[in-house]
Motif scaffolding. Structure first.
Motif, PDB file in Angstrom:
ATOM      1  N   ASP A 515       0.823  -1.205   0.000  1.00 30.42           N
ATOM      2  CA  ASP A 515       0.000   0.000   0.000  1.00 30.42           C
ATOM      3  C   ASP A 515       0.860   1.259   0.000  1.00 30.42           C
ATOM      4  O   ASP A 515       0.574   2.224  -0.711  1.00 30.42           O
ATOM      5  N   ALA A 516       1.949   1.253   0.796  1.00 30.97           N
ATOM      6  CA  ALA A 516       2.841   2.415   0.839  1.00 30.97           C
ATOM      7  C   ALA A 516       3.527   2.623  -0.507  1.00 30.97           C
ATOM      8  O   ALA A 516       3.679   3.756  -0.976  1.00 30.97           O
ATOM      9  N   CYS A 517       3.934   1.537  -1.127  1.00 31.60           N
ATOM     10  CA  CYS A 517       4.561   1.621  -2.445  1.00 31.60           C
ATOM     11  C   CYS A 517       3.584   2.178  -3.471  1.00 31.60           C
ATOM     12  O   CYS A 517       3.931   3.019  -4.304  1.00 31.60           O
ATOM     13  N   PHE A 518       2.341   1.724  -3.395  1.00 35.07           N
ATOM     14  CA  PHE A 518       1.301   2.178  -4.316  1.00 35.07           C
ATOM     15  C   PHE A 518       1.033   3.672  -4.150  1.00 35.07           C
ATOM     16  O   PHE A 518       0.940   4.420  -5.125  1.00 35.07           O
ATOM     17  N   ARG A 519       0.948   4.126  -2.912  1.00 34.33           N
ATOM     18  CA  ARG A 519       0.660   5.538  -2.652  1.00 34.33           C
ATOM     19  C   ARG A 519       1.832   6.431  -3.047  1.00 34.33           C
ATOM     20  O   ARG A 519       1.632   7.588  -3.422  1.00 34.33           O
ATOM     21  N   HIS A 520       3.015   5.895  -2.926  1.00 38.46           N
ATOM     22  CA  HIS A 520       4.197   6.681  -3.239  1.00 38.46           C
ATOM     23  C   HIS A 520       4.437   6.796  -4.747  1.00 38.46           C
ATOM     24  O   HIS A 520       5.234   7.609  -5.194  1.00 38.46           O
ATOM     25  N   SER A 521       3.767   5.975  -5.485  1.00 39.31           N
ATOM     26  CA  SER A 521       3.965   5.980  -6.928  1.00 39.31           C
ATOM     27  C   SER A 521       3.340   7.226  -7.550  1.00 39.31           C
ATOM     28  O   SER A 521       2.180   7.547  -7.324  1.00 39.31           O
TER      29      SER A 521
END
Length: 790
Positions: A515-521
């Motif tokens: 989820d953090a990776c997705f939001r940071h994209s």
């Protein structure tokens, strides 16, 4: 005079009917009049040599360096008369406050009572401040900006300082003040998406409590600035009361960040007045430490204040830049490292024209006359909106203002980038790199300090481990100059041990990582900043659309955007690992995290494929010299279990195929042999995974022709050494089942046999003396038939 006469009925008695009286409203209006007088009777000087962080003045009349309000004789008379008109009401309010402590048992504490006392306190404080003839101590020490009262037009002194101090002590020692502190400090360690902000509450009481706390600090500040208080014991007492409340509320249990079904429509208003009160608390503790020499705060108190700083910063919204500035100026308590304060303050108010305008607008909105910014507070305000008016060019220049920073405000520093576009030579590059290294090191050190605080649920502990793990890994992408630093590596290793320990829920950690990776994209979010509440709304939407698979190792139920963002991150990590990261154990730890958590099998397969030629470098330096150590066994068990103690969970086909491809025969005679000596940790992991899969096939899926064919294809493609080891391990494991019952030690048994076969080279022989080493298709079938008997 008309307004004064209308207020007499409500203000001439000490105990008005708080439920129906307009006393609080009249007193608030009087306080505004006093603040207006205070603003009008000041001469503001803004020196041209002021640093950029302080020179934030846009008024045409102030650009020359001096801003002065010229008062006519008529205006001076009006101000003096205002002081005479308000004097009796100020004395009544002061007497009412003085009796507060004696009347603490009189009736219950409700919102109306708190509101009235807060209005009285603010009025008295503003009245004292408007009649103070001395320099403002805090601002007068600034070389660039100072404020002083004019001798003409000010109020005549009418309130005795001794009586004012007595009144303040009555407030501090009252049950009402303690109640107000309890109300607001209950939220001091809460993000604005926590359950506390979505549960029903008495909003009137909460707002009044915030006003009461701020008015009390304003009262104390006015007394100190009067220059007539030699004994400042009241500051010490107020400080003690605030710290006790801070410590008491620092022991609350961790809250869930899950959004409640019924969203409170007044959330933004509640967060706004709590942000104002909490920033006032932090500012008071800062300023009081400067006034009281030798009274140092304990490390525990500093730790709580540090967490409170970052939590309040995470909640601030556009228009509250002045609160952020107050927190970032808390320098003498070392709550926020200098390097971090510097970059955040630059982002806040000086990186662009829009940022500077927004910062000035915030100062005006909140009537901050003490910051020395060459302004006159709300009396110079042109708009009631939270955002300053900006031209299209200003908005284009600054597309991402600092606020809101969100709950990941500290972690975003780790996952930021180093801008080198304007670098002109090597010396500038070296300086920029060193500055970035200092910021990253300070951020890591702050996180580690919070993680090691076992007394309270700190800011860092309120964030999911997977989220912290993702942003921590981003440090590896900032370049070799940072990752090679010994201090950075030391702190990263300590944080990794905390975020990926065996006690963590691996499913939750993996889910929050993705989820953090997705939001940071940047592909998904055009704006990198979101409020905490909005983040939770998005999280709920993702949770509703993407079901979570309970089986470890088969959690491929991700959206296309999530899969793409995770795959891109893995690709970047692998690229940097091959380029420079493999020589650092810290980077190796980052990569091996993917084998210890239940990430989607496609991601793990892709990772193995990208690192195909350097998988032998996934062995720590200390492991290379002692591959048979217990530490290696523990690491292997974490990689095999991925947090799931169920031995019978079969790994996905693509991961097994990837392991087999690494151990496969090579058609190139000059290719490097991937054995234990070469492959180290990854060789043991591949052999153990394929051995476990063979065992489970024989025990539970022997009649499955598809699995039989896949198993046969994989094993027959292996190098002879790996092939023999896998069959020997499976045979020995199955034989042990005859002598002992299945237990939680299945993984330990497998690893023990693995080390006997691969590390210690122990020969494994069957009961009848024949070795379980088939060399043809016929032998393979015979072996399976023989093993199935177990």
């Amino acid at each position: 005079p008309t307004f004064i006469s209308l207020s007499v009925k409500s203000l001439s008695i000490q105990y008005p009917s708080v439920g129906t009286s307009c006393a609080a409203e009249y007193l608030s209006a009087f306080a505004i009049i006093c603040e207006c007088v205070r603003a009008a009777t000041r001469k503001i000087v803004n020196h041209n040599n002021a640093p950029d962080s302080r020179r934030v003045t846009f008024s045409q009349e102030a650009k020359g360096g001096h801003l002065k309000v010229a008062l006519t004789m008529e205006q001076k008379e009006v101000l003096c008369k205002a002081g005479m008109w308000l004097e009796p009401f100020a004395k009544i309010a002061l007497n009412s406050i003085e009796s507060l402590s004696a009347d603490k048992q009189r009736g219950k504490i409700d919102a109306a009572t708190i509101k009235l006392v807060a209005a009285r306190t603010r009025f008295v404080a503003s009245y004292i401040s408007a009649s103070t003839p001395t320099l403002l101590g805090d601002a007068a020490e600034e070389e660039n900006v100072f404020l002083e009262l004019l001798s003409e037009g000010r109020f005549e002194r009418s309130l005795q300082i001794a009586s004012c101090i007595s009144a303040l002590m009555s407030i501090i020692n009252s049950t009402l003040f303690d109640h107000c502190l309890t109300v607001i400090m209950g939220y001091a360690y809460s993000f604005d998406d926590s359950d506390l902000f979505f549960k029903s509450c008495n909003e009137c009481e909460e707002a009044s409590a915030c006003a009461m706390i701020k008015a009390t600090f304003m009262f104390a500040s006015a007394l100190v600035e009067s220059g007539e208080c030699e004994d400042r014991s009241f500051i010490m007492r107020l400080r003690q009361i605030v710290i006790i409340s801070l410590m008491k509320n620092g022991t609350i249990a961790q809250e869930s960040s899950e959004m409640l079904q019924n969203r409170n429509t007044s959330l933004l208003a509640r967060v706004a007045w709590l942000n104002s009160a909490h920033s006032a608390v932090l500012q008071f503790l800062q300023s009081s430490s400067e006034l009281i020499n030798g009274d140092e705060l304990s490390p525990a108190t500093i730790g709580r204040m540090k967490s409170m700083c970052f939590i309040v910063l995470s909640r601030l919204q556009p228009g509250e830049e002045v609160f952020a500035a107050r927190i970032l100026r808390l320098d003498n308590l070392s709550l926020i490292p200098v390097s971090i304060r510097s970059i955040l303050f630059k982002e806040l108010c000086s990186k662009s024209t829009r940022a500077r305008k927004q910062y000035l607008h915030s100062i005006l909105s909140h009537g901050d006359l003490l910051d020395g910014e060459g302004t006159r507070g709300p009396f110079q305000l042109e708009s009631l909106r939270c955002a300053a008016s900006c031209s299209p060019q200003d908005r284009e220049e600054d597309l991402t203002p600092l606020l809101p920073m969100g709950k990941l405000c500290l972690l975003h520093i780790l996952s930021s980038t180093i801008n080198i576009d304007d670098i002109r030579n090597y010396d500038e590059l070296a300086q920029r790199t060193n500055d970035a290294k200092r910021v990253i090191l300070d951020a890591l050190d702050t996180l580690l300090e919070m993680e090691n605080d076992d007394q309270i649920v700190t800011y860092a502990k309120k964030i999911e481990n997977g989220t912290k793990l993702y942003h921590l890994m981003n440090v590896a992408l900032l370049g070799e100059n940072l990752i090679r630093d010994d201090n950075i590596q030391r702190i990263i290793c300590a944080l990794l041990s905390s975020y990926s320990s065996s006690s963590c829920d691996t499913k939750v950690t993996t889910k929050s990582f993705v989820d953090a990776c997705f939001r940071h994209s940047e592909r998904h979010f055009g704006n990198k900043h979101r409020s905490n509440a909005d983040e939770s709304v998005v999280q709920r939407a993702v949770d509703d659309q993407v079901p979570c698979d309970d089986d470890v190792g088969t959690s491929d139920n991700l959206s296309d955007q999530e899969t793409r963002s995770l795959d891109e991150f893995v690709n970047d990590l692998c690229t940097n690992f091959i380029e420079y990261g493999a020589q650092y154990d810290t980077f190796v730890r980052f990569v091996r995290v993917f084998f210890t958590l239940p990430f989607p099998s496609s991601v793990i397969s892709s990772l193995i494929r990208r690192l195909r030629g350097v998988l032998h470098l996934l062995t720590y330096e200390q492991e290379s010299s002692n591959i048979g150590s217990n530490d290696v066994k523990k690491e292997l068990k974490r990689a095999l279990t991925k947090g799931c103690s169920d031995f019978e969970v079969i790994e996905p086909t693509d991961i097994l195929d990837s392991f087999a491809a690494v151990l496969a025969k090579s058609t190139d005679a000059n290719s490097r042999k991937f054995d234990l000596e070469c492959g180290g940790f990854f060789y043991l992991l591949a052999v153990a995974s394929l051995s476990r899969n063979l065992i489970l096939f024989i025990l539970h899926h022997f009649s499955n022709s598809g699995m039989r064919e896949a198993m046969h294809r994989r094993l027959m493609s292996l190098r002879e050494e790996a092939f023999i080891s896998i069959l020997s391990i499976a045979g020995q494991y199955l034989r042990r089942l005859e002598t002992q019952r299945r237990s939680e030690d299945d993984f330990d048994n497998l690893i023990s046999i693995l080390f006997d076969a691969c590390v210690h080279r122990t020969s494994i022989i069957s009961v009848d003396g024949d070795s379980f080493v088939p060399h043809s298709d016929y032998d393979w079938s015979a072996f399976l038939m023989k093993m199935s008997k177990f």
